[in-house]
Design an enzyme around this catalytic site. Structure first.
Site: not given
Ligand code: SF4
Length: 511
Positions: A241, A326, A364, A394, A422-423, A466
């Site tokens: 993303h 995701e 994650t 993560c 972008s999460s 990202s």
């Protein structure tokens, strides 16, 4: 620092700038507009006098009309110079992206690039030669005028009054002049905002920041697929993303699609780092698509956990955000046995067949503190609830959140490099704000609003997993154009994680 001086070579340019500043109610004491005279000789004379009268660095802007060299500029567009050169002197203007973004938000069409200063009006046919130097616009004063900044912050704004197709005939017959002067007038208030943002700063760099191992692997997979199979290579959803990453790969020959139905039969397709559901894999197999899976191994681990819990008869609560790719991919592993939990309130809606068989998993890229309150609520309602063997959030997400928390405590403002979808980048903004510091997500320096920087002496910069590392460099460079910047890395962890490539790409073709 002295107040901003705006140099306008012509009377009409000075008047347009003054009108623009007055309309925005900017006091004369804050911004001094000076008519400096037409042509390089008058500009040099003014700069010499100014340097004598007022020695030392000062902030300086040049505002006026100019000629286009680049074919994609039209009359009325605005050029913000990234550098100005007259062939013997070159002056960099690193804060150009900040001003360009501000002008774009003011409704102007803006391009950033080098500006050439010449000593006479250029004739038809001479544009291409100047454009070959890399310059996108031309004027007759900026380079000598910027000498008066004496190394202080400087910007150049030129509103396009003529193009190679509509060349200028004489300074009195400025074709497109009225349109250009209107743009100049509209641009003037942004110069005052630029001046208010000028000042020395400390920049705290959150570390780790930018690419994680999963993102590096996903990008490499697309690059290798392009190398191995040739363009085009289709990619289902954005590979990661980030707008810059996607644009770079598109230029290299990748075609991003939302669904496999957009991919021609038999084509090569890459699944993104966020993973896909078994249904998508089955569709690809049915259509004989040659697939390469760039799913991050840490996302694949959550998929495996979902399958294991579901086959053991658990209701699996997936803590995550609806609509994220995701989450859609993980839910697709066992749709009948899984429920999405976005908040503590959602825990009350869980209806397991057996309250002793509830498991939970996580997206994650969640914020650790946000997820833990939901886990607590699940444990309160279902004391026998079980979770993943090791954390689903993560290492990269955890480290970046720790790093942004560390810089937020010391910063007046936090900028997070990352795209709006972008999460993990959004979670960094929230983490900084929970630490009590104003934070903004930016795709690059052009997204930074100058008003955010006024009166701010310490800026923290973080970057989502990202976001390319180069973006952080561009932001620091742009801030450096507003005054001296001292950078400090705030390191909370070092990362050495690496993931192997999928088997399809491990063997490179023999040359
Ligand atoms: S953020 Fe974490 S899960 Fe996502 S790609 Fe990076 S390492 Fe993998």
């Amino acid at each position: 620092m002295k107040p901003l001086t705006v140099c306008a070579p012509l009377r009409v340019e000075a008047s347009a700038l003054r009108r623009g500043l007055r309309a925005a109610r900017i006091p004369d004491a804050e911004v001094r507009v000076v008519r400096t005279g037409y042509g390089p000789a008058r500009a040099a004379a003014w700069a010499a006098q100014e340097t004598k009268d007022s020695p030392g660095p000062g902030m300086l802007a040049v505002g006026g009309v100019g000629g286009a060299l680049s074919a994609d500029l039209s009359i009325g567009d605005v050029v913000v110079a990234s550098r100005v050169s007259d062939g013997s002197v070159t002056i960099e203007c690193p804060s150009a992206p900040l001003l360009a973004g501000e002008l774009r938000r003011a409704g102007l069409r803006v391009k950033t690039g080098p500006v050439a200063t010449v000593d006479r009006l250029i004739r038809q046919g001479e544009h291409a030669k100047l454009a070959a130097t890399g310059a996108i616009a031309v004027d007759m004063e900026s380079a000598p005028l910027l000498a008066a900044a004496a190394g202080g912050p400087a910007v150049v704004v030129r509103a396009i009054s003529d193009t190679p197709d509509h060349p200028i005939v004489s300074p009195r017959t400025v074709s497109g002049g009225i349109t250009a002067l209107r743009s100049l007038r509209q641009a003037a208030p942004a110069l005052a905002r630029w001046a208010a943002a000028v000042g020395p700063r400390q920049v705290l760099l959150a570390s780790p920041r930018s690419f994680c191992a999963g993102v590096e692997r996903a990008i490499e997979i697309v690059e290798l697929a392009l190398e191995q199979y040739g363009a085009p290579v289709y990619v289902r959803k954005q590979i990661v993303h980030n707008a810059t990453v996607v644009a770079d790969l598109e230029r290299a020959g990748a075609i991003f699609v939302d669904e496999l139905s957009e991919v021609p039969d038999g084509a090569n397709v890459v699944f993104s780092a966020h993973g896909v559901s078994p249904e998508v894999r089955a569709e690809a197999a049915r259509r004989n698509l040659a697939t390469v899976d760039a799913t991050c191994p840490l996302v694949a681990k959550v998929h495996a956990e979902a399958r294991r819990f579901a086959s053991d008869g658990y209701l699996v609560a997936l803590i995550g955000h609806a609509g994220h790719e995701e989450v859609e991919g993980t839910l697709g592993e066992a749709p009948a046995a899984m429920a999405l939990v976005e908040s503590v309130a959602d825990v009350g809606a869980l209806r397991p067949a057996d309250s002793g068989k509830v498991a939970y998993l996580m997206q994650t890229t969640l914020a650790a503190d946000e997820a833990s309150s939901i886990v607590d609520a699940i444990a309160d309602r279902f004391p026998a609830a079980t979770g993943p063997g090791s954390d689903d959030i993560c290492y990269a997400t955890t480290n970046r959140q720790r790093a942004v928390r560390a810089i937020a405590a010391e910063s007046d403002l936090v900028l997070v490099a990352g795209s709006a979808n972008s999460s993990n980048s959004l979670r960094l903004v929230e983490t900084a704000e929970r630490a009590g510091t104003k934070a903004y997500l930016v795709d690059g320096p052009e997204d930074i609003q100058l008003g955010w920087l006024a009166g701010v002496s310490t800026v923290g910069i973080a970057a989502g997993a990202s976001a390319p590392p180069a973006i952080v460099g561009q932001i620091v460079a742009a801030l450096g154009g507003l005054g001296e910047v001292q950078t400090k890395d705030v390191v909370v962890a070092t990362e050495s994680v690496q993931f192997g490539l999928p088997k399809e790409l491990r063997q490179r073709p023999a040359n």
